[in-house]
Structure formats: structure tokens, C-alpha cells
Design a protein around this motif. Structure first.
Motif, PDB file in Angstrom:
ATOM      1  N   ARG A 290      46.663  60.056  40.074  1.00 51.43           N
ATOM      2  CA  ARG A 290      46.228  59.492  38.789  1.00 51.43           C
ATOM      3  C   ARG A 290      47.073  58.284  38.413  1.00 51.43           C
ATOM      4  O   ARG A 290      46.551  57.302  37.866  1.00 51.43           O
ATOM      5  CB  ARG A 290      46.313  60.567  37.697  1.00 51.43           C
ATOM      6  CG  ARG A 290      45.818  60.076  36.326  1.00 51.43           C
ATOM      7  CD  ARG A 290      44.329  59.765  36.341  1.00 51.43           C
ATOM      8  NE  ARG A 290      43.904  59.255  35.027  1.00 51.43           N
ATOM      9  CZ  ARG A 290      43.580  57.991  34.774  1.00 51.43           C
ATOM     10  NH1 ARG A 290      43.603  57.099  35.741  1.00 51.43           N
ATOM     11  NH2 ARG A 290      43.212  57.618  33.574  1.00 51.43           N
ATOM     12  N   ASN A 291      48.370  58.322  38.695  1.00 54.18           N
ATOM     13  CA  ASN A 291      49.215  57.171  38.389  1.00 54.18           C
ATOM     14  C   ASN A 291      48.857  55.968  39.250  1.00 54.18           C
ATOM     15  O   ASN A 291      48.861  54.832  38.773  1.00 54.18           O
ATOM     16  CB  ASN A 291      50.697  57.528  38.545  1.00 54.18           C
ATOM     17  CG  ASN A 291      51.252  58.243  37.329  1.00 54.18           C
ATOM     18  OD1 ASN A 291      50.754  58.076  36.220  1.00 54.18           O
ATOM     19  ND2 ASN A 291      52.291  59.044  37.526  1.00 54.18           N
ATOM     20  N   ILE A 292      48.543  56.205  40.524  1.00 61.23           N
ATOM     21  CA  ILE A 292      48.068  55.106  41.377  1.00 61.23           C
ATOM     22  C   ILE A 292      46.782  54.521  40.790  1.00 61.23           C
ATOM     23  O   ILE A 292      46.598  53.291  40.716  1.00 61.23           O
ATOM     24  CB  ILE A 292      47.815  55.593  42.820  1.00 61.23           C
ATOM     25  CG1 ILE A 292      49.124  55.973  43.515  1.00 61.23           C
ATOM     26  CG2 ILE A 292      47.062  54.523  43.620  1.00 61.23           C
ATOM     27  CD1 ILE A 292      49.947  54.810  44.000  1.00 61.23           C
ATOM     28  N   GLU A 293      45.891  55.391  40.347  1.00 65.49           N
ATOM     29  CA  GLU A 293      44.629  54.942  39.758  1.00 65.49           C
ATOM     30  C   GLU A 293      44.882  54.120  38.496  1.00 65.49           C
ATOM     31  O   GLU A 293      44.264  53.067  38.290  1.00 65.49           O
ATOM     32  CB  GLU A 293      43.766  56.156  39.425  1.00 65.49           C
ATOM     33  CG  GLU A 293      42.397  55.823  38.856  1.00 65.49           C
ATOM     34  CD  GLU A 293      41.569  57.066  38.581  1.00 65.49           C
ATOM     35  OE1 GLU A 293      40.642  56.984  37.739  1.00 65.49           O
ATOM     36  OE2 GLU A 293      41.854  58.130  39.174  1.00 65.49           O
TER      37      GLU A 293
ATOM     38  N   GLU B 153      43.971  50.212  37.534  1.00 60.78           N
ATOM     39  CA  GLU B 153      43.268  49.726  36.343  1.00 60.78           C
ATOM     40  C   GLU B 153      44.000  48.536  35.722  1.00 60.78           C
ATOM     41  O   GLU B 153      43.383  47.537  35.338  1.00 60.78           O
ATOM     42  CB  GLU B 153      43.132  50.860  35.329  1.00 60.78           C
ATOM     43  CG  GLU B 153      42.189  51.966  35.771  1.00 60.78           C
ATOM     44  CD  GLU B 153      42.190  53.162  34.854  1.00 60.78           C
ATOM     45  OE1 GLU B 153      41.287  54.007  34.976  1.00 60.78           O
ATOM     46  OE2 GLU B 153      43.105  53.265  34.003  1.00 60.78           O
ATOM     47  N   ILE B 154      45.319  48.650  35.632  1.00 61.41           N
ATOM     48  CA  ILE B 154      46.100  47.553  35.040  1.00 61.41           C
ATOM     49  C   ILE B 154      46.025  46.306  35.907  1.00 61.41           C
ATOM     50  O   ILE B 154      45.825  45.186  35.410  1.00 61.41           O
ATOM     51  CB  ILE B 154      47.560  48.002  34.839  1.00 61.41           C
ATOM     52  CG1 ILE B 154      47.635  49.091  33.771  1.00 61.41           C
ATOM     53  CG2 ILE B 154      48.439  46.816  34.447  1.00 61.41           C
ATOM     54  CD1 ILE B 154      48.991  49.734  33.629  1.00 61.41           C
TER      55      ILE B 154
ATOM     56  N   GLU C 131      44.363  42.587  34.870  1.00 57.62           N
ATOM     57  CA  GLU C 131      45.043  41.297  34.991  1.00 57.62           C
ATOM     58  C   GLU C 131      44.287  40.374  35.943  1.00 57.62           C
ATOM     59  O   GLU C 131      44.145  39.174  35.684  1.00 57.62           O
ATOM     60  CB  GLU C 131      46.475  41.514  35.478  1.00 57.62           C
ATOM     61  CG  GLU C 131      47.371  42.246  34.480  1.00 57.62           C
ATOM     62  CD  GLU C 131      47.570  41.474  33.187  1.00 57.62           C
ATOM     63  OE1 GLU C 131      47.560  40.223  33.219  1.00 57.62           O
ATOM     64  OE2 GLU C 131      47.739  42.121  32.130  1.00 57.62           O
ATOM     65  N   LEU C 132      43.788  40.929  37.028  1.00 59.10           N
ATOM     66  CA  LEU C 132      43.007  40.154  38.001  1.00 59.10           C
ATOM     67  C   LEU C 132      41.760  39.571  37.338  1.00 59.10           C
ATOM     68  O   LEU C 132      41.351  38.433  37.636  1.00 59.10           O
ATOM     69  CB  LEU C 132      42.644  41.067  39.168  1.00 59.10           C
ATOM     70  CG  LEU C 132      41.953  40.531  40.405  1.00 59.10           C
ATOM     71  CD1 LEU C 132      42.151  41.509  41.570  1.00 59.10           C
ATOM     72  CD2 LEU C 132      40.464  40.298  40.214  1.00 59.10           C
ATOM     73  N   SER C 133      41.151  40.328  36.436  1.00 58.60           N
ATOM     74  CA  SER C 133      39.888  39.900  35.826  1.00 58.60           C
ATOM     75  C   SER C 133      40.032  38.595  35.047  1.00 58.60           C
ATOM     76  O   SER C 133      39.051  37.887  34.821  1.00 58.60           O
ATOM     77  CB  SER C 133      39.347  40.993  34.900  1.00 58.60           C
ATOM     78  OG  SER C 133      40.113  41.091  33.708  1.00 58.60           O
TER      79      SER C 133
ATOM     80  N   GLY D 215      40.757  53.144  40.683  1.00 55.24           N
ATOM     81  CA  GLY D 215      41.236  52.436  39.505  1.00 55.24           C
ATOM     82  C   GLY D 215      40.557  51.094  39.330  1.00 55.24           C
ATOM     83  O   GLY D 215      40.183  50.703  38.215  1.00 55.24           O
ATOM     84  N   LEU D 216      40.372  50.361  40.416  1.00 53.79           N
ATOM     85  CA  LEU D 216      39.679  49.071  40.346  1.00 53.79           C
ATOM     86  C   LEU D 216      38.207  49.266  39.984  1.00 53.79           C
ATOM     87  O   LEU D 216      37.642  48.513  39.184  1.00 53.79           O
ATOM     88  CB  LEU D 216      39.810  48.340  41.683  1.00 53.79           C
ATOM     89  CG  LEU D 216      41.225  47.865  42.037  1.00 53.79           C
ATOM     90  CD1 LEU D 216      41.297  47.445  43.499  1.00 53.79           C
ATOM     91  CD2 LEU D 216      41.652  46.716  41.140  1.00 53.79           C
ATOM     92  N   LEU D 217      37.575  50.297  40.549  1.00 45.42           N
ATOM     93  CA  LEU D 217      36.162  50.548  40.245  1.00 45.42           C
ATOM     94  C   LEU D 217      35.954  50.964  38.794  1.00 45.42           C
ATOM     95  O   LEU D 217      34.874  50.739  38.229  1.00 45.42           O
ATOM     96  CB  LEU D 217      35.608  51.637  41.160  1.00 45.42           C
ATOM     97  CG  LEU D 217      35.115  51.240  42.542  1.00 45.42           C
ATOM     98  CD1 LEU D 217      34.394  52.407  43.180  1.00 45.42           C
ATOM     99  CD2 LEU D 217      34.217  50.032  42.493  1.00 45.42           C
ATOM    100  N   ASN D 218      36.956  51.573  38.187  1.00 43.58           N
ATOM    101  CA  ASN D 218      36.835  51.943  36.783  1.00 43.58           C
ATOM    102  C   ASN D 218      36.583  50.703  35.913  1.00 43.58           C
ATOM    103  O   ASN D 218      35.978  50.810  34.844  1.00 43.58           O
ATOM    104  CB  ASN D 218      38.097  52.650  36.304  1.00 43.58           C
ATOM    105  CG  ASN D 218      38.231  54.045  36.890  1.00 43.58           C
ATOM    106  OD1 ASN D 218      37.288  54.603  37.434  1.00 43.58           O
ATOM    107  ND2 ASN D 218      39.419  54.614  36.788  1.00 43.58           N
ATOM    108  N   TYR D 219      37.072  49.556  36.363  1.00 42.04           N
ATOM    109  CA  TYR D 219      36.893  48.326  35.603  1.00 42.04           C
ATOM    110  C   TYR D 219      35.819  47.419  36.209  1.00 42.04           C
ATOM    111  O   TYR D 219      35.155  46.689  35.488  1.00 42.04           O
ATOM    112  CB  TYR D 219      38.220  47.566  35.522  1.00 42.04           C
ATOM    113  CG  TYR D 219      39.172  48.129  34.487  1.00 42.04           C
ATOM    114  CD1 TYR D 219      39.021  49.421  34.007  1.00 42.04           C
ATOM    115  CD2 TYR D 219      40.208  47.371  33.992  1.00 42.04           C
ATOM    116  CE1 TYR D 219      39.871  49.950  33.071  1.00 42.04           C
ATOM    117  CE2 TYR D 219      41.081  47.897  33.036  1.00 42.04           C
ATOM    118  CZ  TYR D 219      40.906  49.187  32.575  1.00 42.04           C
ATOM    119  OH  TYR D 219      41.755  49.698  31.640  1.00 42.04           O
TER     120      TYR D 219
END
Length: 218
Positions: free
Chosen positions: A34-37, A41-42, A46-48, A89-93
Motif C-alpha cells: 500500500r505504501n508503494i501504491e 499516486e504522489i 507530480e508527473l501530471s 498507484g499510477l492507474l489510480n490517477y
């Protein structure tokens, strides 16, 4: 290469990275994943900020509104198996992104020498799309390089973003040599060195094993 080192500034990201490194908290594999995920997300948020957007008009219950909507077509490519929670995590965003999965593992020749083998790939076309390659650990950098060389057969991406949780300076330097100059590296934190086995020090250990259990060496 454009390097975005997020822990140059303090944020809640410090907490997640500290827990990922802590040998006692690492015993909870669910929390580790979960922490990796959450780090993914963070990093994705920032990438976005560097992606391309277009104006659109949407209808609300009370009227219309001009908004900025993501224009880029994204492909998120994760390196199996440690990259899976980072991928989520990336897919969540980036929930509309296409997905690519590539295996890259260390084949040990002896106690200190190894080669990175890529033996499986499932990927859409990446031509003129924004390619995001994700792997939690950026140690020597050879996994990122070998995966990029493998996925290039799927087309020529418009932009390349690399996403990692923890890296070593040697790995970052290799990516600077091997990737196009306009590549972006998004990384939570960078450690000083690698040990004789090519692992990041102090790092956090083997992210794949901590996520999913120890594996047999071959």
C-alpha cells in the motif's frame, strides 16, 4: 534528462518512504504494498503537471463550464513483479491509460555479477503516445534500459517518463546516458551507493520479495 527528486522538499511522502525502509514495518507486506501504491499516486500527481491538456466544455446540472482535460494518450509500463503496486498507484490517477507489463530479472552469474533478462512482454502500441515506465527500485539502472530497448519495437513514444521510489546515484547516471535528453525521471529519493551485489544502500531491500514473498533463485 530532467530529474524530479521529490524528497528535496518535505511532504507526507517522507512518512511513506520511512515506513518502506523500516525493517519492522516491512514485516507487514500488505502495508508495504500500500505504501508503494501511495508513493505511485504522489509521483503520478507530480508527473501530471508536465503532461498536455486541452480545453473542453462540460455540462453541470446548473450550466456549462470550460475545463482543462488531459490530452495525452498514456501507456503505463511496469516491470514485473515489484512494479505491480507502483503500477496500481499510477492507474489510480491515470485510469484511462493503456497498460504494458514486462518481466526483467537478475540472472546471477556468480555472487557479484549478474545480467538483466527480459523474457515476457504484453504491450499495446506506444507510437506517438506518452510512455511511463515504472519500477520501485532504480539500482544499476539496467532494468529500465533493457525494458526500454525491448518496448521500442512497439513504436516511437512522443514522451518518456520514468517513475521510481528509491534510486542510487549510479543508476540515475546510467539513465542520463541511455535515455533521450527530454526524458523525465520522477523519483521519491536517491541514495548514495550500491553494494557489491548491486543493491541500493541503505535502500530498503528487495521490493519484490517484500511485496510478494521470497522467490527461489535460478
Amino acid at each position: 534528462m530532467h530529474i524530479h527528486h521529490l524528497l528535496d522538499k518535505n511532504s507526507v511522502l517522507n512518512t511513506f518512504i520511512s515506513e518502506l525502509r523500516d525493517v519492522n514495518i516491512q514485516k507487514d507486506s500488505l502495508r508495504f504494498r500500500r505504501n508503494i501504491e501511495r508513493v505511485g499516486e504522489i509521483l503520478g500527481y507530480e508527473l501530471s503537471k508536465k503532461l498536455n491538456y486541452t480545453h473542453q466544455e462540460i455540462q453541470t446540472p446548473l450550466g456549462s463550464k470550460q475545463v482543462n482535460a488531459l490530452k495525452d494518450k498514456l501507456v503505463v509500463c511496469s516491470i514485473l513483479r515489484a512494479g505491480l503496486p507502483l503500477h496500481q498507484g499510477l492507474l489510480n490517477y491515470f485510469d484511462k491509460a493503456e497498460n504494458s507489463f514486462i518481466s526483467a530479472y537478475r540472472h546471477h552469474l556468480n555472487q557479484t555479477d549478474f545480467e538483466i533478462r527480459v523474457e515476457y512482454m504484453a504491450s499495446p502500441a506506444i507510437d506517438q503516445k506518452t510512455l511511463i515506465i515504472a519500477d520501485p527500485m532504480l539500482a544499476t539502472g539496467r532494468s529500465f534500459v533493457n525494458v526500454y530497448n525491448a518496448i521500442k519495437q512497439m513504436g516511437n513514444p512522443k514522451e518518456i517518463h520514468l517513475v521510481a521510489v528509491i534510486g542510487a546515484k549510479a543508476g540515475v547516471e546510467l539513465l542520463q546516458k541511455e535515455f533521450p535528453n527530454n526524458t523525465h525521471l520522477w523519483i521519491a529519493t536517491i541514495d548514495e551507493k550500491l553494494n557489491d551485489q548491486g543493491y541500493i544502500v541503505p535502500g530498503l531491500g528487495d521490493a519484490g520479495d517484500l511485496c510478494y514473498g521470497e522467490k527461489m533463485q535460478h
